[in-house]
Design a protein around this motif. Structure first.
Motif, mmCIF file in Angstrom:
data_model
loop_
_atom_site.group_PDB
_atom_site.id
_atom_site.type_symbol
_atom_site.label_atom_id
_atom_site.label_comp_id
_atom_site.label_asym_id
_atom_site.label_seq_id
_atom_site.Cartn_x
_atom_site.Cartn_y
_atom_site.Cartn_z
ATOM 1 N N PHE A 188 96.066 1.100 -20.965
ATOM 2 C CA PHE A 188 95.600 2.278 -20.227
ATOM 3 C C PHE A 188 94.473 2.993 -20.969
ATOM 4 O O PHE A 188 93.466 3.354 -20.380
ATOM 5 C CB PHE A 188 96.764 3.251 -19.985
ATOM 6 N N VAL A 189 94.635 3.172 -22.273
ATOM 7 C CA VAL A 189 93.615 3.856 -23.069
ATOM 8 C C VAL A 189 92.305 3.074 -23.050
ATOM 9 O O VAL A 189 91.221 3.651 -22.938
ATOM 10 C CB VAL A 189 94.112 4.083 -24.519
ATOM 11 N N ALA A 190 92.386 1.748 -23.114
ATOM 12 C CA ALA A 190 91.182 0.902 -23.169
ATOM 13 C C ALA A 190 90.505 0.736 -21.809
ATOM 14 O O ALA A 190 89.318 0.445 -21.742
ATOM 15 C CB ALA A 190 91.535 -0.470 -23.732
ATOM 16 N N ALA A 191 91.224 0.930 -20.730
ATOM 17 C CA ALA A 191 90.706 0.683 -19.372
ATOM 18 C C ALA A 191 89.948 1.904 -18.863
ATOM 19 O O ALA A 191 90.443 2.679 -18.046
ATOM 20 C CB ALA A 191 91.855 0.316 -18.434
ATOM 21 N N LYS A 192 88.723 2.061 -19.312
ATOM 22 C CA LYS A 192 87.910 3.229 -18.922
ATOM 23 C C LYS A 192 87.673 3.275 -17.412
ATOM 24 O O LYS A 192 87.625 4.351 -16.818
ATOM 25 C CB LYS A 192 86.572 3.217 -19.671
ATOM 26 N N TRP A 193 87.508 2.114 -16.800
ATOM 27 C CA TRP A 193 87.311 2.054 -15.353
ATOM 28 C C TRP A 193 88.481 2.705 -14.620
ATOM 29 O O TRP A 193 88.305 3.341 -13.579
ATOM 30 C CB TRP A 193 87.144 0.605 -14.886
ATOM 31 N N LEU A 194 89.689 2.555 -15.200
ATOM 32 C CA LEU A 194 90.891 3.082 -14.561
ATOM 33 C C LEU A 194 90.895 4.609 -14.566
ATOM 34 O O LEU A 194 91.384 5.231 -13.619
ATOM 35 C CB LEU A 194 92.141 2.531 -15.253
ATOM 36 N N HIS A 195 90.341 5.200 -15.599
ATOM 37 C CA HIS A 195 90.290 6.660 -15.661
ATOM 38 C C HIS A 195 89.427 7.213 -14.529
ATOM 39 O O HIS A 195 89.778 8.225 -13.907
ATOM 40 C CB HIS A 195 89.761 7.114 -17.024
ATOM 41 N N ILE A 196 88.331 6.535 -14.247
ATOM 42 C CA ILE A 196 87.470 6.948 -13.127
ATOM 43 C C ILE A 196 88.209 6.722 -11.807
ATOM 44 O O ILE A 196 88.193 7.570 -10.915
ATOM 45 C CB ILE A 196 86.129 6.197 -13.156
ATOM 46 N N LEU A 215 83.502 5.843 1.227
ATOM 47 C CA LEU A 215 82.707 5.724 0.003
ATOM 48 C C LEU A 215 83.588 5.692 -1.244
ATOM 49 O O LEU A 215 83.342 4.906 -2.169
ATOM 50 C CB LEU A 215 81.693 6.865 -0.079
ATOM 51 N N ILE A 216 84.620 6.521 -1.253
ATOM 52 C CA ILE A 216 85.544 6.518 -2.399
ATOM 53 C C ILE A 216 86.235 5.171 -2.517
ATOM 54 O O ILE A 216 86.367 4.623 -3.616
ATOM 55 C CB ILE A 216 86.551 7.671 -2.296
ATOM 56 N N LEU A 217 86.676 4.617 -1.390
ATOM 57 C CA LEU A 217 87.337 3.307 -1.423
ATOM 58 C C LEU A 217 86.395 2.229 -1.957
ATOM 59 O O LEU A 217 86.820 1.381 -2.751
ATOM 60 C CB LEU A 217 87.851 2.922 -0.037
ATOM 61 N N LEU A 218 85.150 2.261 -1.543
ATOM 62 C CA LEU A 218 84.188 1.284 -2.040
ATOM 63 C C LEU A 218 84.093 1.344 -3.566
ATOM 64 O O LEU A 218 84.154 0.318 -4.245
ATOM 65 C CB LEU A 218 82.817 1.520 -1.411
ATOM 66 N N VAL A 219 83.971 2.531 -4.108
ATOM 67 C CA VAL A 219 83.868 2.683 -5.561
ATOM 68 C C VAL A 219 85.162 2.235 -6.241
ATOM 69 O O VAL A 219 85.129 1.536 -7.264
ATOM 70 C CB VAL A 219 83.506 4.136 -5.943
ATOM 71 N N ILE A 220 86.302 2.585 -5.674
ATOM 72 C CA ILE A 220 87.593 2.179 -6.254
ATOM 73 C C ILE A 220 87.714 0.659 -6.292
ATOM 74 O O ILE A 220 88.157 0.083 -7.283
ATOM 75 C CB ILE A 220 88.769 2.818 -5.488
ATOM 76 N N ILE A 227 92.849 11.109 -7.290
ATOM 77 C CA ILE A 227 93.156 12.542 -7.200
ATOM 78 C C ILE A 227 92.311 13.187 -6.104
ATOM 79 O O ILE A 227 92.817 13.968 -5.285
ATOM 80 C CB ILE A 227 92.948 13.236 -8.560
ATOM 81 N N LEU A 228 91.037 12.829 -6.055
ATOM 82 C CA LEU A 228 90.148 13.347 -5.015
ATOM 83 C C LEU A 228 90.645 12.950 -3.617
ATOM 84 O O LEU A 228 90.613 13.749 -2.678
ATOM 85 C CB LEU A 228 88.717 12.853 -5.244
ATOM 86 N N LEU A 229 91.155 11.723 -3.483
ATOM 87 C CA LEU A 229 91.704 11.277 -2.200
ATOM 88 C C LEU A 229 92.947 12.074 -1.807
ATOM 89 O O LEU A 229 93.160 12.368 -0.629
ATOM 90 C CB LEU A 229 92.036 9.787 -2.241
ATOM 91 N N LEU A 253 85.516 -0.684 -9.012
ATOM 92 C CA LEU A 253 86.122 -0.407 -10.318
ATOM 93 C C LEU A 253 87.302 -1.343 -10.593
ATOM 94 O O LEU A 253 87.434 -1.883 -11.693
ATOM 95 C CB LEU A 253 86.576 1.053 -10.401
ATOM 96 N N ALA A 254 88.161 -1.534 -9.604
ATOM 97 C CA ALA A 254 89.375 -2.334 -9.811
ATOM 98 C C ALA A 254 89.106 -3.825 -9.954
ATOM 99 O O ALA A 254 89.801 -4.501 -10.706
ATOM 100 C CB ALA A 254 90.352 -2.090 -8.639
ATOM 101 N N TYR A 255 88.111 -4.328 -9.269
ATOM 102 C CA TYR A 255 87.868 -5.765 -9.299
ATOM 103 C C TYR A 255 86.749 -6.181 -10.253
ATOM 104 O O TYR A 255 86.845 -7.211 -10.899
ATOM 105 C CB TYR A 255 87.601 -6.301 -7.885
ATOM 106 N N VAL A 256 85.703 -5.381 -10.346
ATOM 107 C CA VAL A 256 84.588 -5.721 -11.218
ATOM 108 C C VAL A 256 84.828 -5.200 -12.640
ATOM 109 O O VAL A 256 84.393 -5.810 -13.604
ATOM 110 C CB VAL A 256 83.252 -5.197 -10.642
ATOM 111 N N LYS A 257 85.518 -4.059 -12.722
ATOM 112 C CA LYS A 257 85.804 -3.408 -14.008
ATOM 113 C C LYS A 257 84.528 -3.288 -14.853
ATOM 114 O O LYS A 257 84.429 -3.852 -15.930
ATOM 115 C CB LYS A 257 86.892 -4.157 -14.779
ATOM 116 N N PRO A 258 83.559 -2.528 -14.343
ATOM 117 C CA PRO A 258 82.261 -2.476 -15.018
ATOM 118 C C PRO A 258 82.266 -1.765 -16.382
ATOM 119 O O PRO A 258 81.265 -1.789 -17.077
ATOM 120 C CB PRO A 258 81.385 -1.709 -14.020
ATOM 121 N N MET A 259 83.397 -1.182 -16.769
ATOM 122 C CA MET A 259 83.460 -0.475 -18.057
ATOM 123 C C MET A 259 84.557 -1.031 -18.928
ATOM 124 O O MET A 259 85.585 -1.374 -18.541
ATOM 125 C CB MET A 259 83.717 0.995 -17.835
#
Length: 148
Positions: free
Chosen positions: A83-91, A134-139, A97-99, A142-148
């Motif tokens: 969890f700490v290492a998965a920066k993409w997950l924090h975003i 738009l939020i779903l697209l970003v999620i 939360i916004l959803l 993040l979940a599949y590409v994990k750009p961070m």
């Protein structure tokens, strides 16, 4: 990681995605009802839409919570170091939360329409409808590409 734990995580992920899809089906449709409601001149149609809006929102709300609980279970299964290492997950979690804020605001809108107090246009609700898309697209990115 043991095969037992991996298998459990896969089951958690499968149900997490299932409930997320069910939640989003409703979150995408509810604002379309708001558009129709804001634009109708018919009191009969407005009455029908009031019922549809309320039933849909209450129907999809448990899906939102199942999505959240299963997502938290996945995080727990992977562990704190992951969890700490998965920066993409924090975003992603910030967007979740916004959803939930968006979902909560839908309760206010349903109440506003139920009391015949809506002052916003159909155009507002069309734009409002794009927010979860738009939020779903970003999620998903993040979940599949994990750009961070």
């Amino acid at each position: 990681m043991s095969s037992f734990l991996i298998n459990n995580i896969l089951w958690l992920k499968a149900f997490h995605v299932f409930f997320m899809i069910a939640w989003f089906a409703g979150i995408f449709y509810l604002p379309r009802l708001f558009v129709n409601h804001a634009e109708t001149k018919s009191t009969d149609v407005a009455q029908q839409l009031k019922g549809m809006e309320k039933r849909l929102l209450y129907f999809i709300t448990p899906f939102a919570f199942f999505t959240l609980v299963l997502g938290l279970a996945i995080i727990h299964a992977y562990g704190l170091d992951w969890f700490v290492a998965a920066k993409w997950l924090h975003i992603k979690l910030s967007l979740v939360i916004l959803l939930f804020v968006y979902h909560g605001y839908c309760f206010k809108l349903v109440k506003t329409f139920a009391q015949d107090e809506n002052t916003r246009s159909g155009r507002f609700y069309r734009i409002f409808n794009e927010v979860p898309v738009l939020i779903l697209l970003v999620i998903i990115i993040l979940a599949y590409v994990k750009p961070m």
